[in-house]
Motif scaffolding. Structure first.
Motif, PDB file in Angstrom:
ATOM      1  N   ILE A  59      33.103  41.434  33.508  1.00 21.89           N
ATOM      2  CA  ILE A  59      32.497  42.408  34.447  1.00 21.89           C
ATOM      3  C   ILE A  59      33.142  42.185  35.819  1.00 21.89           C
ATOM      4  CG2 ILE A  59      30.360  42.904  35.735  1.00 21.89           C
ATOM      5  CD1 ILE A  59      30.399  44.254  33.009  1.00 21.89           C
ATOM      6  N   HIS A  60      33.505  40.926  36.055  1.00 19.72           N
ATOM      7  CA  HIS A  60      34.337  40.581  37.221  1.00 19.72           C
ATOM      8  C   HIS A  60      35.696  40.153  36.673  1.00 19.72           C
ATOM      9  CE1 HIS A  60      30.241  39.804  39.074  1.00 19.72           C
ATOM     10  NE2 HIS A  60      30.739  40.847  39.712  1.00 19.72           N
ATOM     11  N   GLY A  61      36.758  40.801  37.140  1.00 21.26           N
ATOM     12  CA  GLY A  61      38.048  40.699  36.457  1.00 21.26           C
ATOM     13  C   GLY A  61      38.735  39.359  36.549  1.00 21.26           C
ATOM     14  N   VAL A 102      41.439  40.148  40.082  1.00 23.22           N
ATOM     15  CA  VAL A 102      40.434  40.154  41.164  1.00 23.22           C
ATOM     16  C   VAL A 102      39.022  40.361  40.600  1.00 23.22           C
ATOM     17  CG1 VAL A 102      42.065  40.994  42.889  1.00 23.22           C
ATOM     18  CG2 VAL A 102      40.730  42.664  41.546  1.00 23.22           C
ATOM     19  N   ARG A 103      38.054  39.993  41.437  1.00 24.98           N
ATOM     20  CA  ARG A 103      36.639  40.132  41.027  1.00 24.98           C
ATOM     21  C   ARG A 103      36.269  41.605  40.896  1.00 24.98           C
ATOM     22  NH1 ARG A 103      31.803  37.369  41.252  1.00 24.98           N
ATOM     23  NH2 ARG A 103      29.994  38.394  42.201  1.00 24.98           N
ATOM     24  N   GLU A 104      36.700  42.395  41.880  1.00 25.94           N
ATOM     25  CA  GLU A 104      36.348  43.823  41.920  1.00 25.94           C
ATOM     26  C   GLU A 104      37.462  44.568  42.619  1.00 25.94           C
ATOM     27  OE1 GLU A 104      32.941  42.455  44.179  1.00 25.94           O
ATOM     28  OE2 GLU A 104      33.526  43.722  45.858  1.00 25.94           O
ATOM     29  N   LEU A 109      31.047  45.626  40.381  1.00 27.08           N
ATOM     30  CA  LEU A 109      30.553  46.341  39.201  1.00 27.08           C
ATOM     31  C   LEU A 109      29.163  45.837  38.813  1.00 27.08           C
ATOM     32  CD1 LEU A 109      31.087  48.372  36.896  1.00 27.08           C
ATOM     33  CD2 LEU A 109      32.398  46.587  35.727  1.00 27.08           C
ATOM     34  N   ASN A 110      28.893  44.562  39.058  1.00 28.06           N
ATOM     35  CA  ASN A 110      27.610  43.995  38.645  1.00 28.06           C
ATOM     36  C   ASN A 110      26.481  44.254  39.641  1.00 28.06           C
ATOM     37  OD1 ASN A 110      26.246  42.798  36.535  1.00 28.06           O
ATOM     38  ND2 ASN A 110      26.403  40.740  37.406  1.00 28.06           N
ATOM     39  N   ARG A 111      26.675  45.230  40.518  1.00 20.98           N
ATOM     40  CA  ARG A 111      25.597  45.701  41.405  1.00 20.98           C
ATOM     41  C   ARG A 111      25.424  47.225  41.253  1.00 20.98           C
ATOM     42  NH1 ARG A 111      25.866  41.156  41.292  1.00 20.98           N
ATOM     43  NH2 ARG A 111      25.800  39.567  42.929  1.00 20.98           N
ATOM     44  N   LEU A 112      25.960  47.741  40.115  1.00 19.11           N
ATOM     45  CA  LEU A 112      25.952  49.198  39.932  1.00 19.11           C
ATOM     46  C   LEU A 112      25.100  49.662  38.766  1.00 19.11           C
ATOM     47  CD1 LEU A 112      29.746  49.988  40.565  1.00 19.11           C
ATOM     48  CD2 LEU A 112      27.810  50.341  42.133  1.00 19.11           C
ATOM     49  N   ALA A 157      31.739  31.111  37.930  1.00 18.53           N
ATOM     50  CA  ALA A 157      31.361  31.144  39.344  1.00 18.53           C
ATOM     51  C   ALA A 157      32.555  30.831  40.248  1.00 18.53           C
ATOM     52  CB  ALA A 157      30.250  30.133  39.613  1.00 18.53           C
ATOM     53  N   ILE A 158      32.480  31.392  41.458  1.00 16.14           N
ATOM     54  CA  ILE A 158      33.577  31.242  42.423  1.00 16.14           C
ATOM     55  C   ILE A 158      33.684  29.785  42.890  1.00 16.14           C
ATOM     56  CG2 ILE A 158      34.342  31.906  44.751  1.00 16.14           C
ATOM     57  CD1 ILE A 158      32.864  34.633  44.217  1.00 16.14           C
ATOM     58  N   ARG A 159      32.510  29.183  43.109  1.00 16.20           N
ATOM     59  CA  ARG A 159      32.507  27.801  43.630  1.00 16.20           C
ATOM     60  C   ARG A 159      32.175  26.816  42.518  1.00 16.20           C
ATOM     61  NH1 ARG A 159      30.308  27.556  49.453  1.00 16.20           N
ATOM     62  NH2 ARG A 159      30.755  29.609  50.285  1.00 16.20           N
ATOM     63  N   PHE A 216      20.709  37.882  29.611  1.00 17.95           N
ATOM     64  CA  PHE A 216      20.962  36.823  30.590  1.00 17.95           C
ATOM     65  C   PHE A 216      22.336  36.989  31.223  1.00 17.95           C
ATOM     66  CE2 PHE A 216      17.333  34.415  29.186  1.00 17.95           C
ATOM     67  CZ  PHE A 216      17.187  34.816  27.862  1.00 17.95           C
ATOM     68  N   THR A 217      22.443  36.667  32.500  1.00 18.69           N
ATOM     69  CA  THR A 217      23.759  36.435  33.087  1.00 18.69           C
ATOM     70  C   THR A 217      24.038  34.964  32.852  1.00 18.69           C
ATOM     71  OG1 THR A 217      23.348  38.070  34.822  1.00 18.69           O
ATOM     72  CG2 THR A 217      25.126  36.466  35.191  1.00 18.69           C
ATOM     73  N   VAL A 218      25.124  34.639  32.185  1.00 13.94           N
ATOM     74  CA  VAL A 218      25.398  33.247  31.824  1.00 13.94           C
ATOM     75  C   VAL A 218      26.653  32.774  32.571  1.00 13.94           C
ATOM     76  CG1 VAL A 218      25.710  31.631  29.915  1.00 13.94           C
ATOM     77  CG2 VAL A 218      24.462  33.761  29.533  1.00 13.94           C
ATOM     78  N   GLU A 219      26.438  31.799  33.454  1.00 12.83           N
ATOM     79  CA  GLU A 219      27.537  31.249  34.252  1.00 12.83           C
ATOM     80  C   GLU A 219      28.083  30.022  33.538  1.00 12.83           C
ATOM     81  OE1 GLU A 219      27.133  34.086  37.404  1.00 12.83           O
ATOM     82  OE2 GLU A 219      28.703  32.652  36.887  1.00 12.83           O
ATOM     83  N   LEU A 220      29.345  30.094  33.108  1.00  9.69           N
ATOM     84  CA  LEU A 220      29.871  29.081  32.180  1.00  9.69           C
ATOM     85  C   LEU A 220      30.815  28.071  32.813  1.00  9.69           C
ATOM     86  CD1 LEU A 220      30.368  31.420  29.106  1.00  9.69           C
ATOM     87  CD2 LEU A 220      28.696  29.556  29.363  1.00  9.69           C
TER      88      LEU A 220
HETATM   89  O1  LIG Z   1      30.152  32.712  42.073  1.00  9.00           O
HETATM   90  C1  LIG Z   1      29.680  33.713  42.615  1.00  9.00           C
HETATM   91  O2  LIG Z   1      29.499  33.824  43.856  1.00  9.00           O
HETATM   92  C2  LIG Z   1      29.242  34.893  41.763  1.00  9.00           C
HETATM   93  C3  LIG Z   1      29.370  34.628  40.265  1.00  9.00           C
HETATM   94  C4  LIG Z   1      28.834  35.863  39.598  1.00  9.00           C
HETATM   95  O3  LIG Z   1      29.542  36.824  39.378  1.00  9.00           O
HETATM   96  N1  LIG Z   1      27.508  35.848  39.433  1.00  9.00           N
HETATM   97  C5  LIG Z   1      26.799  37.059  39.064  1.00  9.00           C
HETATM   98  C6  LIG Z   1      25.314  36.755  39.017  1.00  9.00           C
HETATM   99  C7  LIG Z   1      24.567  37.992  38.591  1.00  9.00           C
HETATM  100  C8  LIG Z   1      23.054  37.761  38.586  1.00  9.00           C
HETATM  101  O4  LIG Z   1      22.517  37.407  39.653  1.00  9.00           O
HETATM  102  O5  LIG Z   1      22.455  37.951  37.504  1.00  9.00           O
HETATM  103  C9  LIG Z   1      27.053  38.149  40.119  1.00  9.00           C
HETATM  104  O6  LIG Z   1      27.126  37.785  41.311  1.00  9.00           O
HETATM  105  O7  LIG Z   1      27.162  39.318  39.733  1.00  9.00           O
END
Ligand SMILES: O=C(O)CCC(=O)N[C@@H](CCC(=O)O)C(=O)O
Ligand SMILES: [Zn+2]
Length: 341
Positions: A59-61, A102-104, A109-112, A157-159, A216-220
């Motif tokens: 969803i984030h490239g 890139v992310r977007e 996209l994950n806020r749409l 995740a970015i960090r 779930f959003t799963v951060e791996l």
């Molecule tokens: O590392 C980051 O800053 C963002 C990582 C990421 O893409 N996380 C998702 C979480 C979505 C949620 O809150 O369910 C996002 O930011 O879209």
């Protein structure tokens, strides 16, 4: 054995990042596999089990590890090395952003989702993509009722994170949290859970709220360029997703106390203007804790300070667009048995 065109689906989708004509193939293990659009492929076994499973990635490239994991999962399914026992919708979310690493492109996209793509006057390409992904998830879940609906939206995740693998549990509007899903995430080595505190416009909240899916959003792990992921770090989640997809009635061992840590989102820090800045370093890891009274961020006249209870920061990102979430703040939250089902 006939060579599958769909085995190279990720490459095909990246060659056609916004649109791809549908086509189908027979599944080596019985049933059909159908390309619905670029990045969207549906597995329909001849005799499907009782789960309808959506697995999404990219969803984030630039979040490449889940993309590489899903690419291999797809290849093993279409080339018969892995059986598909349940209906499965596999989504590679944003091929155009993948192509640019890139992310977007213009917007996140994950806020749409949940209709957010309709806000504003002229929908751009990412808004149109979100609308289509909503449509496909609706078509997939809408094809039958009574099945257990699951959606794992895989990110990195970015960090760096104090807890490497964690999941966001979308707001449940007061419904109980699923013991079995928390146990599944534990088996994936996702041992940290963030309970969302309200509706959002993320993909996982859309599937949960619109279709009642366990989503779930799963951060791996950590964002890395393609080909630079240590895929050994993703063995547990890969194994669990493969068991889930290929076994009729697989389920995790029961959740035991102390196996997961739970936080609750206590607030979102929303960036108001270009004057926004954090009062901590840019390399601060996710889940870094701050004590009551500490100044977290400022934006013109606005100040954010930690309230009466220690708070930890997740997803701090001062580069987001104005009006977007610059960070989540979370507090320890020992889930009680009465909140679990
Ligand atoms: O590392 C980051 O800053 C963002 C990582 C990421 O893409 N996380 C998702 C979480 C979505 C949620 O809150 O369910 C996002 O930011 O879209
Ligand atoms: Zn992401």
């Amino acid at each position: 054995m006939k060579v599958s065109r769909i085995a190279n689906f990720l490459s095909l989708s990246r060659e056609h990042p916004w649109e791809l004509a549908p086509f189908s193939e027979p599944l080596a293990t019985g049933g059909t596999v159908s390309v619905w659009d670029t990045g969207v492929v549906c597995f329909e076994p001849a005799s499907p089990g009782n789960k309808d499973i959506v697995i999404s990635c990219g969803i984030h490239g630039n979040e490449t590890a889940p993309i590489e994991l899903c690419d291999q999962l797809l290849r093993d399914l279409v080339e018969g090395r892995l059986s598909c026992r349940h209906r499965l919708l596999l989504i590679f979310g944003h091929p155009a952003a993948m192509n640019q690493g890139v992310r977007e492109l213009e917007v996140n996209l994950n806020r749409l989702f949940s209709g957010a793509h309709e806000r504003g006057d002229s929908p751009g390409l990412e808004q149109q993509r979100a609308a289509r992904l909503e449509l496909y998830v609706g078509r997939f879940f809408g094809q039958r009722s009574g099945a257990e609906r699951l959606h794992y939206d895989l990110h990195t995740a970015i960090r760096p994170s104090k807890y490497e693998k964690f999941a966001i549990y979308p707001y449940t509007h007061g419904q109980p949290y699923s013991r079995r899903q928390l146990a599944f995430l534990r088996d994936c080595e996702v041992d940290t859970i963030l309970l969302a505190h309200g509706p959002t416009t993320t993909f996982s909240y859309f599937s949960a709220h619109r279709f009642g899916a366990h989503a779930f959003t799963v951060e791996l792990g950590k964002v890395m360029p393609f080909g630079q992921n240590d895929m050994r770090r993703f063995k547990a989640v890969d194994h669990c997703l493969r068991q889930l997809v290929s076994e009729a009635d697989w389920m995790p061992a029961p959740l035991e106390p102390g196996q997961i840590r739970v936080f609750k989102v206590c607030r979102e820090i929303i960036k108001q203007s270009d004057a926004f800045r954090f009062h901590f370093g840019k390399d601060v890891a996710n889940f870094t804790a701050f004590e009551p009274g500490e100044l977290l961020a400022e934006d013109g006249e606005h100040r954010w300070r930690v309230d009466a209870q220690r708070e930890a920061v997740v997803f701090p990102n001062p580069a987001v667009a104005n009006g977007q979430r610059a960070a989540l703040m979370v507090i320890d939250y020992p889930l009680s048995g009465s909140e679990l089902d």
